[in-house]
Design a protein around this motif. Structure first.
Motif, PDB file in Angstrom:
ATOM      1  N   ILE A   2       0.497  53.202  21.049  1.00  0.00           N
ATOM      2  CA  ILE A   2       1.358  53.717  21.401  1.00  0.00           C
ATOM      3  C   ILE A   2       2.843  53.328  21.089  1.00  0.00           C
ATOM      4  CG2 ILE A   2       2.668  54.492  23.575  1.00  0.00           C
ATOM      5  CD1 ILE A   2      -0.072  55.736  23.313  1.00  0.00           C
ATOM      6  N   THR A   3       2.694  51.742  20.917  1.00  0.00           N
ATOM      7  CA  THR A   3       4.071  51.415  20.244  1.00  0.00           C
ATOM      8  C   THR A   3       4.232  51.600  18.829  1.00  0.00           C
ATOM      9  OG1 THR A   3       3.807  49.351  21.601  1.00  0.00           O
ATOM     10  CG2 THR A   3       5.115  49.098  19.482  1.00  0.00           C
ATOM     11  N   GLN A   4       3.245  51.770  17.904  1.00  0.00           N
ATOM     12  CA  GLN A   4       3.385  52.100  16.532  1.00  0.00           C
ATOM     13  C   GLN A   4       3.731  53.567  16.549  1.00  0.00           C
ATOM     14  OE1 GLN A   4      -0.251  52.947  14.062  1.00  0.00           O
ATOM     15  NE2 GLN A   4       0.384  51.266  12.668  1.00  0.00           N
ATOM     16  N   MET A   5       3.059  54.238  17.207  1.00  0.00           N
ATOM     17  CA  MET A   5       3.395  55.766  17.237  1.00  0.00           C
ATOM     18  C   MET A   5       4.877  56.146  17.585  1.00  0.00           C
ATOM     19  SD  MET A   5       1.718  58.762  19.722  1.00  0.00           S
ATOM     20  CE  MET A   5       0.173  57.809  19.596  1.00  0.00           C
ATOM     21  N   CYS A   6       5.290  55.368  18.562  1.00  0.00           N
ATOM     22  CA  CYS A   6       6.839  55.432  19.120  1.00  0.00           C
ATOM     23  C   CYS A   6       7.736  55.200  17.878  1.00  0.00           C
ATOM     24  CB  CYS A   6       7.074  54.634  20.238  1.00  0.00           C
ATOM     25  SG  CYS A   6       8.696  54.800  20.833  1.00  0.00           S
ATOM     26  N   PHE A   7       7.401  53.895  17.296  1.00  0.00           N
ATOM     27  CA  PHE A   7       8.284  53.332  16.472  1.00  0.00           C
ATOM     28  C   PHE A   7       8.375  54.571  15.193  1.00  0.00           C
ATOM     29  CE2 PHE A   7       8.844  49.740  18.706  1.00  0.00           C
ATOM     30  CZ  PHE A   7      10.111  49.329  18.627  1.00  0.00           C
ATOM     31  N   SER A  13      16.664  60.566  17.594  1.00  0.00           N
ATOM     32  CA  SER A  13      15.225  60.163  17.186  1.00  0.00           C
ATOM     33  C   SER A  13      14.551  59.296  18.537  1.00  0.00           C
ATOM     34  CB  SER A  13      15.314  59.130  15.873  1.00  0.00           C
ATOM     35  OG  SER A  13      16.230  60.133  14.825  1.00  0.00           O
ATOM     36  N   VAL A  14      15.393  58.367  18.836  1.00  0.00           N
ATOM     37  CA  VAL A  14      14.581  57.415  19.885  1.00  0.00           C
ATOM     38  C   VAL A  14      14.464  58.213  21.336  1.00  0.00           C
ATOM     39  CG1 VAL A  14      15.267  55.859  21.677  1.00  0.00           C
ATOM     40  CG2 VAL A  14      15.883  55.438  19.352  1.00  0.00           C
ATOM     41  N   LEU A  15      15.113  59.357  21.318  1.00  0.00           N
ATOM     42  CA  LEU A  15      14.837  60.180  22.647  1.00  0.00           C
ATOM     43  C   LEU A  15      13.283  61.060  22.438  1.00  0.00           C
ATOM     44  CD1 LEU A  15      18.052  61.547  23.912  1.00  0.00           C
ATOM     45  CD2 LEU A  15      16.562  59.776  24.958  1.00  0.00           C
ATOM     46  N   HIS A  16      13.381  61.507  21.163  1.00  0.00           N
ATOM     47  CA  HIS A  16      12.322  62.438  20.864  1.00  0.00           C
ATOM     48  C   HIS A  16      11.031  61.302  20.705  1.00  0.00           C
ATOM     49  CE1 HIS A  16       9.615  63.996  17.355  1.00  0.00           C
ATOM     50  NE2 HIS A  16       9.481  64.907  18.461  1.00  0.00           N
ATOM     51  N   ALA A  17      11.179  60.245  20.125  1.00  0.00           N
ATOM     52  CA  ALA A  17      10.176  59.237  20.146  1.00  0.00           C
ATOM     53  C   ALA A  17       9.325  58.929  21.516  1.00  0.00           C
ATOM     54  CB  ALA A  17      10.415  58.186  19.283  1.00  0.00           C
ATOM     55  N   LEU A  18      10.437  58.559  22.391  1.00  0.00           N
ATOM     56  CA  LEU A  18       9.979  58.270  23.796  1.00  0.00           C
ATOM     57  C   LEU A  18       9.548  59.475  24.287  1.00  0.00           C
ATOM     58  CD1 LEU A  18      13.259  56.357  24.915  1.00  0.00           C
ATOM     59  CD2 LEU A  18      10.833  55.418  24.435  1.00  0.00           C
ATOM     60  N   ALA A  71       4.751  69.282  21.311  1.00  0.00           N
ATOM     61  CA  ALA A  71       4.721  68.821  19.903  1.00  0.00           C
ATOM     62  C   ALA A  71       5.478  69.757  18.751  1.00  0.00           C
ATOM     63  CB  ALA A  71       3.552  68.348  19.273  1.00  0.00           C
ATOM     64  N   TYR A  72       4.772  71.066  19.238  1.00  0.00           N
ATOM     65  CA  TYR A  72       5.364  71.980  18.341  1.00  0.00           C
ATOM     66  C   TYR A  72       6.682  72.586  18.446  1.00  0.00           C
ATOM     67  CZ  TYR A  72       0.106  72.520  17.304  1.00  0.00           C
ATOM     68  OH  TYR A  72      -1.100  72.362  16.615  1.00  0.00           O
TER      69      TYR A  72
END
Length: 309
Positions: free
Chosen positions: A98-103, A152-157, A199-200
Protein backbone atom coordinates in the motif's frame (compact mmCIF):
# COMPACT_ATOMS: atom_id res chain seq x y z
CA UNK A 1 -16.08 -17.79 -1.64
CA UNK A 2 -16.38 -15.63 1.45
CA UNK A 3 -14.30 -12.46 1.33
CA UNK A 4 -11.33 -12.50 3.60
CA UNK A 5 -10.77 -9.76 6.12
CA UNK A 6 -7.96 -7.54 4.87
CA UNK A 7 -6.55 -7.31 8.40
CA UNK A 8 -5.38 -10.92 8.01
CA UNK A 9 -3.42 -10.18 4.86
CA UNK A 10 0.26 -10.21 5.72
CA UNK A 11 1.90 -10.03 2.30
CA UNK A 12 1.54 -10.11 -1.46
CA UNK A 13 3.78 -11.88 -3.95
CA UNK A 14 5.32 -9.84 -6.79
CA UNK A 15 5.83 -12.25 -9.68
CA UNK A 16 7.98 -9.84 -11.70
CA UNK A 17 8.84 -10.43 -15.34
CA UNK A 18 9.93 -14.05 -15.28
CA UNK A 19 10.16 -16.95 -12.88
CA UNK A 20 13.05 -18.49 -14.80
CA UNK A 21 16.01 -18.52 -12.35
CA UNK A 22 18.50 -18.23 -15.22
CA UNK A 23 17.04 -14.85 -16.21
CA UNK A 24 17.13 -13.36 -12.72
CA UNK A 25 20.81 -12.25 -12.83
CA UNK A 26 20.20 -10.60 -16.22
CA UNK A 27 17.10 -8.78 -14.96
CA UNK A 28 18.94 -7.76 -11.77
CA UNK A 29 21.92 -6.36 -13.70
CA UNK A 30 19.72 -4.56 -16.23
CA UNK A 31 17.53 -2.80 -13.68
CA UNK A 32 20.44 -2.02 -11.36
CA UNK A 33 22.19 -0.32 -14.30
CA UNK A 34 19.02 1.57 -15.24
CA UNK A 35 18.55 2.69 -11.64
CA UNK A 36 22.11 3.95 -11.25
CA UNK A 37 22.03 5.77 -14.60
CA UNK A 38 18.67 7.35 -13.75
CA UNK A 39 19.74 8.57 -10.32
CA UNK A 40 23.13 9.82 -11.54
CA UNK A 41 21.74 11.52 -14.65
CA UNK A 42 18.93 13.32 -12.85
CA UNK A 43 21.21 14.25 -9.96
CA UNK A 44 23.61 15.88 -12.42
CA UNK A 45 20.74 17.92 -13.87
CA UNK A 46 19.84 19.13 -10.36
CA UNK A 47 23.46 19.98 -9.49
CA UNK A 48 23.99 21.76 -12.79
CA UNK A 49 20.85 23.84 -12.29
CA UNK A 50 21.83 24.81 -8.77
CA UNK A 51 25.48 25.58 -9.54
CA UNK A 52 25.02 27.68 -12.70
CA UNK A 53 23.38 31.08 -12.23
CA UNK A 54 22.46 31.15 -15.93
CA UNK A 55 20.08 28.25 -15.25
CA UNK A 56 18.22 30.03 -12.46
CA UNK A 57 15.17 30.48 -14.68
CA UNK A 58 11.63 29.03 -14.52
CA UNK A 59 12.38 26.52 -17.29
CA UNK A 60 15.30 24.95 -15.42
CA UNK A 61 13.60 25.32 -12.04
CA UNK A 62 10.82 23.04 -13.31
CA UNK A 63 13.39 20.74 -14.96
CA UNK A 64 15.29 20.28 -11.70
CA UNK A 65 12.03 19.53 -9.90
CA UNK A 66 11.16 16.99 -12.60
CA UNK A 67 14.57 15.35 -12.12
CA UNK A 68 14.01 15.11 -8.38
CA UNK A 69 10.60 13.52 -8.93
CA UNK A 70 12.10 11.01 -11.39
CA UNK A 71 14.72 9.96 -8.84
CA UNK A 72 11.97 9.42 -6.27
CA UNK A 73 9.81 7.51 -8.76
CA UNK A 74 12.44 4.91 -9.65
CA UNK A 75 13.50 4.67 -5.99
CA UNK A 76 9.94 3.72 -5.09
CA UNK A 77 9.94 0.76 -7.47
CA UNK A 78 13.35 -0.61 -8.42
CA UNK A 79 15.13 -1.14 -5.05
CA UNK A 80 12.39 -3.45 -3.74
CA UNK A 81 12.48 -5.45 -6.97
CA UNK A 82 16.28 -5.76 -6.76
CA UNK A 83 16.10 -6.89 -3.13
CA UNK A 84 13.52 -9.54 -4.00
CA UNK A 85 15.68 -10.85 -6.84
CA UNK A 86 18.80 -10.88 -4.68
CA UNK A 87 17.08 -12.65 -1.76
CA UNK A 88 15.09 -14.92 -4.11
CA UNK A 89 11.91 -13.75 -2.43
CA UNK A 90 8.80 -12.40 -4.11
CA UNK A 91 7.13 -11.15 -0.96
CA UNK A 92 6.09 -7.61 -0.13
CA UNK A 93 4.15 -6.90 3.03
CA UNK A 94 0.58 -5.65 2.87
CA UNK A 95 1.61 -2.32 4.42
CA UNK A 96 4.64 -2.15 2.13
CA UNK A 97 2.48 -2.75 -0.93
CA UNK A 98 0.00 0.00 0.00
CA UNK A 99 2.87 2.37 0.81
CA UNK A 100 4.63 1.64 -2.46
CA UNK A 101 1.38 2.16 -4.35
CA UNK A 102 0.77 5.48 -2.60
CA UNK A 103 4.24 6.88 -3.26
CA UNK A 104 4.16 5.57 -6.83
CA UNK A 105 1.01 7.58 -7.54
CA UNK A 106 2.44 10.67 -5.87
CA UNK A 107 5.48 10.71 -8.13
CA UNK A 108 3.73 9.59 -11.33
CA UNK A 109 1.20 12.40 -10.94
CA UNK A 110 3.99 14.84 -10.14
CA UNK A 111 5.66 13.82 -13.39
CA UNK A 112 2.36 14.34 -15.14
CA UNK A 113 1.70 17.79 -13.66
CA UNK A 114 5.30 18.97 -14.09
CA UNK A 115 5.15 18.19 -17.80
CA UNK A 116 1.97 20.28 -18.04
CA UNK A 117 3.55 23.16 -16.09
CA UNK A 118 6.64 23.04 -18.32
CA UNK A 119 4.40 23.23 -21.39
CA UNK A 120 2.75 26.32 -19.91
CA UNK A 121 6.18 27.83 -19.29
CA UNK A 122 7.14 27.31 -22.95
CA UNK A 123 3.76 28.76 -24.01
CA UNK A 124 4.38 31.96 -22.07
CA UNK A 125 8.01 32.20 -23.24
CA UNK A 126 7.14 31.88 -26.94
CA UNK A 127 3.67 33.43 -27.15
CA UNK A 128 4.20 36.25 -24.62
CA UNK A 129 7.98 36.84 -24.58
CA UNK A 130 7.79 40.48 -23.48
CA UNK A 131 5.76 39.58 -20.40
CA UNK A 132 7.57 36.31 -19.61
CA UNK A 133 9.57 37.52 -16.61
CA UNK A 134 6.52 39.26 -15.17
CA UNK A 135 4.16 36.29 -15.59
CA UNK A 136 6.60 33.51 -14.68
CA UNK A 137 7.85 35.14 -11.50
CA UNK A 138 9.32 33.16 -8.61
CA UNK A 139 6.07 33.31 -6.61
CA UNK A 140 4.03 31.78 -9.45
CA UNK A 141 6.65 29.09 -10.10
CA UNK A 142 6.69 28.12 -6.45
CA UNK A 143 2.90 28.12 -6.32
CA UNK A 144 2.64 25.90 -9.40
CA UNK A 145 5.01 23.33 -7.89
CA UNK A 146 3.13 23.46 -4.58
CA UNK A 147 -0.21 22.87 -6.32
CA UNK A 148 1.35 19.93 -8.20
CA UNK A 149 2.41 18.37 -4.90
CA UNK A 150 -0.94 18.95 -3.20
CA UNK A 151 -2.98 17.46 -6.06
CA UNK A 152 -0.63 14.49 -6.40
CA UNK A 153 -0.64 13.67 -2.68
CA UNK A 154 -4.43 13.99 -2.42
CA UNK A 155 -4.92 11.70 -5.43
CA UNK A 156 -2.45 9.12 -4.10
CA UNK A 157 -4.14 9.12 -0.69
CA UNK A 158 -7.55 8.69 -2.31
CA UNK A 159 -6.41 5.71 -4.37
CA UNK A 160 -4.69 4.12 -1.36
CA UNK A 161 -7.70 4.56 0.90
CA UNK A 162 -9.92 3.02 -1.77
CA UNK A 163 -7.69 -0.07 -1.77
CA UNK A 164 -7.70 -0.26 2.04
CA UNK A 165 -11.48 -0.76 2.00
CA UNK A 166 -11.14 -3.93 -0.09
CA UNK A 167 -11.06 -7.47 1.24
CA UNK A 168 -8.66 -10.04 -0.18
CA UNK A 169 -8.93 -13.79 -0.30
CA UNK A 170 -6.17 -16.34 -0.68
CA UNK A 171 -4.84 -15.60 -4.18
CA UNK A 172 -2.33 -12.82 -3.48
CA UNK A 173 0.03 -13.09 -6.45
CA UNK A 174 0.55 -9.80 -8.30
CA UNK A 175 1.69 -10.47 -11.90
CA UNK A 176 3.80 -7.32 -11.93
CA UNK A 177 7.16 -6.03 -10.74
CA UNK A 178 5.59 -3.54 -8.30
CA UNK A 179 2.25 -2.99 -6.57
CA UNK A 180 0.35 -1.57 -9.52
CA UNK A 181 -3.13 -0.33 -8.62
CA UNK A 182 -5.14 -2.23 -11.25
CA UNK A 183 -3.36 -5.50 -10.54
CA UNK A 184 -3.94 -5.22 -6.78
CA UNK A 185 -7.62 -4.32 -7.20
CA UNK A 186 -8.13 -7.37 -9.44
CA UNK A 187 -7.03 -9.60 -6.53
CA UNK A 188 -9.83 -8.37 -4.28
CA UNK A 189 -12.74 -10.69 -3.58
CA UNK A 190 -15.02 -7.85 -2.48
CA UNK A 191 -16.89 -5.53 -4.82
CA UNK A 192 -14.49 -3.28 -6.77
CA UNK A 193 -17.07 -1.25 -8.72
CA UNK A 194 -16.44 1.92 -6.69
CA UNK A 195 -12.68 1.47 -7.03
CA UNK A 196 -12.98 1.13 -10.80
CA UNK A 197 -15.18 4.23 -11.07
CA UNK A 198 -12.81 6.30 -8.94
CA UNK A 199 -9.79 5.05 -10.90
CA UNK A 200 -11.27 5.91 -14.31
CA UNK A 201 -12.62 9.26 -13.10
CA UNK A 202 -9.20 10.09 -11.68
CA UNK A 203 -7.57 9.05 -14.97
CA UNK A 204 -9.72 11.59 -16.83
CA UNK A 205 -9.28 14.35 -14.26
CA UNK A 206 -5.62 13.85 -13.36
CA UNK A 207 -4.16 12.73 -16.70
CA UNK A 208 -6.40 13.80 -19.56
CA UNK A 209 -6.85 17.36 -18.26
CA UNK A 210 -3.09 18.10 -17.98
CA UNK A 211 -2.51 16.38 -21.33
CA UNK A 212 -5.22 18.55 -22.89
CA UNK A 213 -3.48 21.59 -21.42
CA UNK A 214 -0.22 20.47 -23.01
CA UNK A 215 -1.89 20.02 -26.39
CA UNK A 216 -3.50 23.46 -26.15
CA UNK A 217 -0.18 25.06 -25.16
CA UNK A 218 1.59 23.53 -28.15
CA UNK A 219 -1.25 24.47 -30.48
CA UNK A 220 -0.71 28.10 -29.48
CA UNK A 221 3.08 27.68 -29.64
CA UNK A 222 2.94 26.29 -33.20
CA UNK A 223 0.67 29.16 -34.23
CA UNK A 224 3.11 31.69 -32.80
CA UNK A 225 6.13 30.00 -34.40
CA UNK A 226 4.43 30.01 -37.80
CA UNK A 227 3.95 33.77 -37.45
CA UNK A 228 7.71 34.33 -37.03
CA UNK A 229 9.14 35.66 -40.27
CA UNK A 230 12.75 34.43 -40.11
CA UNK A 231 13.68 30.77 -40.40
CA UNK A 232 16.33 31.21 -37.73
CA UNK A 233 13.75 32.63 -35.33
CA UNK A 234 11.44 29.70 -35.97
CA UNK A 235 14.23 27.21 -35.35
CA UNK A 236 15.34 28.93 -32.14
CA UNK A 237 11.78 28.97 -30.77
CA UNK A 238 11.11 25.38 -31.74
CA UNK A 239 14.44 24.10 -30.41
CA UNK A 240 13.47 25.12 -26.87
CA UNK A 241 10.51 22.72 -27.05
CA UNK A 242 12.04 19.65 -28.68
CA UNK A 243 13.26 17.99 -25.49
CA UNK A 244 9.98 18.59 -23.71
CA UNK A 245 7.95 17.26 -26.64
CA UNK A 246 10.11 14.11 -26.69
CA UNK A 247 9.56 13.45 -22.98
CA UNK A 248 5.82 14.17 -23.21
CA UNK A 249 5.43 11.83 -26.19
CA UNK A 250 7.25 8.97 -24.45
CA UNK A 251 5.53 9.44 -21.09
CA UNK A 252 1.95 9.76 -22.30
CA UNK A 253 2.08 7.24 -25.13
CA UNK A 254 3.29 4.49 -22.79
CA UNK A 255 1.25 5.64 -19.78
CA UNK A 256 -2.04 5.86 -21.63
CA UNK A 257 -1.16 2.64 -23.44
CA UNK A 258 -0.90 0.73 -20.16
CA UNK A 259 -4.24 1.86 -18.79
CA UNK A 260 -6.21 1.80 -21.99
CA UNK A 261 -4.94 -1.70 -22.74
CA UNK A 262 -5.92 -2.79 -19.24
CA UNK A 263 -9.49 -1.85 -20.12
CA UNK A 264 -9.46 -3.72 -23.44
CA UNK A 265 -7.48 -6.78 -22.33
CA UNK A 266 -6.31 -8.41 -19.13
CA UNK A 267 -2.80 -9.35 -20.26
CA UNK A 268 -0.72 -8.73 -17.15
CA UNK A 269 2.55 -9.52 -18.96
CA UNK A 270 2.05 -6.87 -21.63
CA UNK A 271 0.92 -4.41 -18.97
CA UNK A 272 4.03 -4.91 -16.84
CA UNK A 273 6.29 -4.63 -19.89
CA UNK A 274 4.63 -1.40 -21.02
CA UNK A 275 4.81 -0.05 -17.46
CA UNK A 276 8.59 -0.26 -17.63
CA UNK A 277 8.57 2.44 -20.31
CA UNK A 278 6.93 5.23 -18.35
CA UNK A 279 8.02 4.19 -14.84
CA UNK A 280 11.65 3.29 -15.52
CA UNK A 281 12.81 4.13 -19.05
CA UNK A 282 11.32 7.63 -19.27
CA UNK A 283 12.99 8.86 -16.03
CA UNK A 284 16.28 7.42 -17.30
CA UNK A 285 16.02 9.16 -20.68
CA UNK A 286 14.93 12.58 -19.37
CA UNK A 287 18.46 13.79 -18.47
CA UNK A 288 19.80 12.71 -21.88
CA UNK A 289 16.93 14.32 -23.79
CA UNK A 290 17.39 17.60 -21.93
CA UNK A 291 21.19 17.69 -21.81
CA UNK A 292 22.22 16.39 -25.23
CA UNK A 293 20.17 19.01 -27.10
CA UNK A 294 20.67 21.85 -24.61
CA UNK A 295 23.89 23.82 -24.80
CA UNK A 296 23.12 25.65 -21.53
CA UNK A 297 22.89 22.39 -19.59
CA UNK A 298 26.01 21.04 -21.32
CA UNK A 299 27.91 24.19 -20.40
CA UNK A 300 26.72 23.98 -16.80
CA UNK A 301 27.81 20.34 -16.57
CA UNK A 302 31.16 21.22 -18.07
CA UNK A 303 31.67 23.97 -15.51
CA UNK A 304 30.51 21.63 -12.74
CA UNK A 305 33.32 19.21 -13.59
CA UNK A 306 35.92 21.90 -14.17
CA UNK A 307 35.75 21.71 -17.97
CA UNK A 308 36.59 17.99 -18.08
CA UNK A 309 33.55 17.02 -20.18
Amino acid sequence: MEPGNNTRISEFLLLGFSEDPELQPLIFGLFLSIYLVTVLGNLLIILATISDSHLHTPMYFFLSNLSFVDICLVSTIIPKMLVNIQTQSKAITYAGCITQMCFFWVFVELDNFHLAVMAYDRFVAICHPLHYTVIMNSQLCGLLVLVCWILSVLHALLQSLMVLRLSFCTHLEIPHFFCELNQVVQLACSDTFLNDMVAYFALVLMAVCPFTGILYSYFKIVSSIRAISSARGKYKAFSTCVSHVSVVSLFYSTGFGVYLSSVATHSSHSSSTASVMYTVVTPMLNPFLYSLRNKDVRRALKNLFGGKI
